[in-house]
Design a protein around this motif. Structure first.
Motif, PDB file in Angstrom:
ATOM      1  N   ILE A  60       0.838  -1.204   0.000  1.00 53.28           N
ATOM      2  CA  ILE A  60       0.000   0.000   0.000  1.00 53.28           C
ATOM      3  C   ILE A  60       0.871   1.252   0.000  1.00 53.28           C
ATOM      4  O   ILE A  60       0.606   2.206  -0.723  1.00 53.28           O
ATOM      5  N   VAL A  61       1.922   1.247   0.798  1.00 51.07           N
ATOM      6  CA  VAL A  61       2.826   2.394   0.872  1.00 51.07           C
ATOM      7  C   VAL A  61       3.523   2.619  -0.468  1.00 51.07           C
ATOM      8  O   VAL A  61       3.764   3.764  -0.864  1.00 51.07           O
ATOM      9  N   SER A  62       3.806   1.559  -1.196  1.00 53.12           N
ATOM     10  CA  SER A  62       4.404   1.717  -2.529  1.00 53.12           C
ATOM     11  C   SER A  62       3.484   2.496  -3.458  1.00 53.12           C
ATOM     12  O   SER A  62       3.945   3.353  -4.211  1.00 53.12           O
ATOM     13  N   THR A  63       2.183   2.214  -3.404  1.00 55.35           N
ATOM     14  CA  THR A  63       1.252   2.979  -4.249  1.00 55.35           C
ATOM     15  C   THR A  63       1.184   4.432  -3.803  1.00 55.35           C
ATOM     16  O   THR A  63       1.092   5.329  -4.635  1.00 55.35           O
ATOM     17  N   SER A  64       1.274   4.652  -2.495  1.00 60.49           N
ATOM     18  CA  SER A  64       1.318   6.037  -2.006  1.00 60.49           C
ATOM     19  C   SER A  64       2.582   6.727  -2.503  1.00 60.49           C
ATOM     20  O   SER A  64       2.545   7.892  -2.887  1.00 60.49           O
ATOM     21  N   GLY A  65       3.701   5.998  -2.501  1.00 59.30           N
ATOM     22  CA  GLY A  65       4.962   6.554  -2.997  1.00 59.30           C
ATOM     23  C   GLY A  65       4.857   6.977  -4.449  1.00 59.30           C
ATOM     24  O   GLY A  65       5.391   8.005  -4.852  1.00 59.30           O
ATOM     25  N   TYR A  66       4.161   6.183  -5.244  1.00 61.70           N
ATOM     26  CA  TYR A  66       3.973   6.537  -6.651  1.00 61.70           C
ATOM     27  C   TYR A  66       3.138   7.803  -6.762  1.00 61.70           C
ATOM     28  O   TYR A  66       3.417   8.687  -7.572  1.00 61.70           O
TER      29      TYR A  66
END
Length: 150
Positions: A60-66
């Motif tokens: 989930i944090v990876s999608t936020s990073g994007y």
């Protein structure tokens, strides 16, 4: 507190991380992807306090990073992703104040926002790297560059 987390993490991942990947010669799309993946992987360290749930959090944090990378592109400065990141974290923390987070109606909002972010990333990711742009690792790079140069 959350503003400092937003500032610190954005300096690290969208500041230093993006520059490292750019200097390594990655295309912009790959810079966005890998800086976001690294951002998510670093959050796996939360497993020490949260257990296996941290693996889902890392995705989930990876999608936020994007999404934060898209903020960087839109704002052309680290200030916008820093602000958005700090406000995002504040919304997550403030949801747990004074109530049981498991029963709080505010628990659903971050989930809905994350789903919206994932949809936005899927829709907007093509704008990060136009279809004709390639990095130096593609099999047709030389021919593509020659065709463009001539």
């Amino acid at each position: 507190m959350t503003a400092l987390v937003g500032i610190g993490e954005e300096l690290m991942f969208r500041g230093i991380g993006v520059q490292v990947f750019k200097r390594a010669g990655l295309s912009e799309g790959k810079v966005a992807l890998w800086s976001s993946v690294v951002f998510g992987v670093v959050h796996v360290s939360n497993a020490f306090g949260e257990g296996a749930q941290a693996l889902l959090q890392a995705v989930i944090v990876s999608t936020s990073g994007y999404f934060f990378y898209l903020c960087l592109r839109v704002g052309s400065t680290l200030l916008l992703p820093m602000l958005v990141h700090g406000l995002w974290d504040f919304s997550l923390v403030s949801n747990t104040v004074g109530t049981d987070p498991k029963t709080s109606p505010g628990t659903i909002l971050p989930i809905l926002l994350q789903i919206a972010l994932i949809i936005l990333v899927i829709i907007k990711r093509r704008r990060i790297e136009p279809a004709g742009t390639r990095d130096n690792s593609g099999p047709h790079t030389r021919a593509t560059h020659r065709a463009v140069d001539h």
